[in-house]
Scaffold this active site. Sequence first.
Site, mmCIF file in Angstrom:
data_model
loop_
_atom_site.group_PDB
_atom_site.id
_atom_site.type_symbol
_atom_site.label_atom_id
_atom_site.label_comp_id
_atom_site.label_asym_id
_atom_site.label_seq_id
_atom_site.Cartn_x
_atom_site.Cartn_y
_atom_site.Cartn_z
ATOM 1 N N HIS A 210 -15.639 -58.912 -13.940
ATOM 2 C CA HIS A 210 -14.348 -58.219 -14.027
ATOM 3 C C HIS A 210 -14.466 -56.721 -14.273
ATOM 4 O O HIS A 210 -13.465 -56.021 -14.318
ATOM 5 C CB HIS A 210 -13.487 -58.835 -15.121
ATOM 6 C CG HIS A 210 -13.961 -58.497 -16.501
ATOM 7 N ND1 HIS A 210 -15.070 -59.070 -17.059
ATOM 8 C CD2 HIS A 210 -13.492 -57.619 -17.417
ATOM 9 C CE1 HIS A 210 -15.254 -58.576 -18.269
ATOM 10 N NE2 HIS A 210 -14.319 -57.680 -18.522
HETATM 11 C C1 UD1 Z 1 -9.816 -55.618 -20.478
HETATM 12 C C2 UD1 Z 1 -10.718 -54.716 -21.311
HETATM 13 C C3 UD1 Z 1 -12.166 -55.126 -21.109
HETATM 14 C C4 UD1 Z 1 -12.352 -56.591 -21.390
HETATM 15 C C5 UD1 Z 1 -11.391 -57.388 -20.547
HETATM 16 C C6 UD1 Z 1 -11.507 -58.856 -20.824
HETATM 17 C C7 UD1 Z 1 -9.988 -52.393 -21.677
HETATM 18 C C8 UD1 Z 1 -10.238 -51.006 -21.285
HETATM 19 N N1 UD1 Z 1 -10.603 -53.323 -20.918
HETATM 20 O O1 UD1 Z 1 -10.137 -55.376 -19.116
HETATM 21 O O2 UD1 Z 1 -12.984 -54.388 -21.992
HETATM 22 O O3 UD1 Z 1 -13.681 -56.951 -21.102
HETATM 23 O O4 UD1 Z 1 -10.064 -56.950 -20.830
HETATM 24 O O5 UD1 Z 1 -10.685 -59.606 -19.999
HETATM 25 O O6 UD1 Z 1 -9.304 -52.664 -22.624
HETATM 26 N N2 UD1 Z 1 -3.870 -58.705 -15.620
HETATM 27 C C9 UD1 Z 1 -3.121 -59.821 -15.353
HETATM 28 N N3 UD1 Z 1 -2.759 -60.623 -16.395
HETATM 29 C C10 UD1 Z 1 -3.102 -60.359 -17.671
HETATM 30 C C11 UD1 Z 1 -3.862 -59.222 -17.942
HETATM 31 C C12 UD1 Z 1 -4.255 -58.400 -16.905
HETATM 32 O O7 UD1 Z 1 -2.795 -60.097 -14.204
HETATM 33 O O8 UD1 Z 1 -2.745 -61.150 -18.568
HETATM 34 C C13 UD1 Z 1 -4.302 -57.850 -14.491
HETATM 35 C C14 UD1 Z 1 -3.385 -56.672 -14.265
HETATM 36 O O9 UD1 Z 1 -3.318 -56.462 -12.899
HETATM 37 C C15 UD1 Z 1 -4.134 -55.535 -14.914
HETATM 38 C C16 UD1 Z 1 -5.582 -55.922 -14.690
HETATM 39 O O10 UD1 Z 1 -5.593 -57.342 -14.759
HETATM 40 O O11 UD1 Z 1 -3.808 -54.313 -14.364
HETATM 41 C C17 UD1 Z 1 -6.513 -55.350 -15.712
HETATM 42 O O12 UD1 Z 1 -6.088 -55.651 -17.041
HETATM 43 P P1 UD1 Z 1 -6.503 -54.679 -18.262
HETATM 44 O O13 UD1 Z 1 -6.124 -55.271 -19.547
HETATM 45 O O14 UD1 Z 1 -6.042 -53.299 -17.954
HETATM 46 O O15 UD1 Z 1 -8.057 -54.606 -18.139
HETATM 47 P P2 UD1 Z 1 -9.127 -55.777 -17.975
HETATM 48 O O16 UD1 Z 1 -9.809 -55.553 -16.687
HETATM 49 O O17 UD1 Z 1 -8.527 -57.112 -18.241
#
Ligand code: UD1
Length: 371
Positions: A210
Site C-alpha cells: 500500500h
Molecule cells: C495510512 C498511513 C500509513 C499506514 C496505512 C495503513 C499516513 C500518512 N499513512 O496510509 O502510514 O501504513 O494508513 O493502512 O497516515 N481509503 C479508503 N477507505 C478508508 C481509508 C482510506 O477507501 O477507510 C482510501 C482513500 O482513497 C484514501 C486512500 O485510501 O485516499 C489512502 O488513505 P490514507 O489514510 O490517506 O493513507 P493510507 O495509504 O491508508
Amino acid sequence: MGRAPGTLLSVVGARPNFMKLAPVARAAARRPGLRHVIVHTGQHYDAEMSDAFFAELGIPRPDHNLEVGSGSHAAQTALIMQRFEPVVLADKPDAVLVYGDVNSTVAAALVAAKLGIKVAHVEAGLRSRDWTMPEEINRVVTDRLADWLLTPSRDANDNLRAEGVPGERVHLVGNIMIDTLVASLPRARENGAARRVGVDGRRFAFVTLHRPNNVDAPATLREILDTLGELAARLPVVFPVHPRTRARIADMGWTAPPGAALKLLDPIPYLDTLGLVEQSALVVTDSGGLQEETTFLGVPCLTVRPSTERPITCTEGTNRLVKAERGAILAAATAALEARRGAARPIERWDGHTADRILEVLLDGASYRVP
Ligand code: UD1
C-alpha cells in the site's frame, strides 16, 4: 514526571493504530480510577479498515469520532487538528497517547503539545532515514513533541540519543503490536482463514502492498503485480488489497493472469491476517507491522522497500529488503522458499507485556531506561 495522570486520552485513526490501542485499553481498564478516553480521528473509515478491528480486538467504542476522512496530507492533518483541539479542551486529559507514525499521530501530538498537555508516543524512535516517506516526517516531528518516548527496540533508543533527546524521556517498553499478536494467536489459529481462502494445508505466500512509492506509480505497480502473477505459478499467493492499491489497480485496468493462483481479496480482519501470516511460507509486503509480526513468528518476509525503520527485523529477524523489481523479488522469494526455516529468535521485550510497562511509566513513574 509529576503527579499520576487521572485521565489518559488515546488518539487513533488508521488501521495499524487499532492493534496498538487494544492492549493499552485493556491495561487501562484494569487500573481503578483511571479514565481512558478514546478518540478516533476517522482517517480510516471503511468498516473493513476500522470497525472490524474494534469489534475483533474488543476495543471500547471511541468516545469521539472526528470523522475527518481522506484528503491531502495538509488537509487531513489540519482537519484532525481543528477537530481534536476542542476535544482536548473539553476533556482536559493529563496526557495524550499517540501511536505509530500516521497523520493522525502527528496531528494529535501537535494539538496536545500546543495546549501544554503532555504527549506519550508509543513506538517512538523508529527511523527509516527516508525523508520521502510521509511516515518518517510524522515520526520525527512526533518524537520532538513527545514528553514520554516509548520505544520498541534498542535501535530506537540509539536514534533518539543521536538526536539529542534527553535520556530520562526515553523508555524501552517493547513492541506493542506483539501484545496484540500474543493475545490473539489462539483465536487466529481457530479462525479458519486459510480454509476459507482455499489454501489450507498448502504452501502459500501472503502479500500486502500500500505504500505510495510502490502503488502510486503505474509502472512500478505493474511490475510488482506481474511478478506476483509469476510467483503464483509456483504457489498460491493470497493478497488482501488495501483501498489505495485497489484504486490504483482499477485505474490501470490490470487483471491477474488467467490460471495463476493469485487471489486478490478485499481487506481482511486482523485475526484472519494473523492466521494466514502464521501459516504462510513467505510474506511479501511493504507494511511496517508485518515486518515485526513475521519476525516474531519466524516467517520469512520480503519487504519491498529501499529502507526500513525497523532494522531489527533484518538484523535479528526474518526480514529482507528487496527492490521493487521482478528479478530482485523472484530471486529473494526463491531463496526464502528454499532456505531451511529456523525457530524465531526472541527479541528483547517483545513479550506481550508492553502495555503494562507503558502504564507503569505513565502512572507509576516507573523507568525503563536502558544504558
Ligand atoms: C495510512 C498511513 C500509513 C499506514 C496505512 C495503513 C499516513 C500518512 N499513512 O496510509 O502510514 O501504513 O494508513 O493502512 O497516515 N481509503 C479508503 N477507505 C478508508 C481509508 C482510506 O477507501 O477507510 C482510501 C482513500 O482513497 C484514501 C486512500 O485510501 O485516499 C489512502 O488513505 P490514507 O489514510 O490517506 O493513507 P493510507 O495509504 O491508508
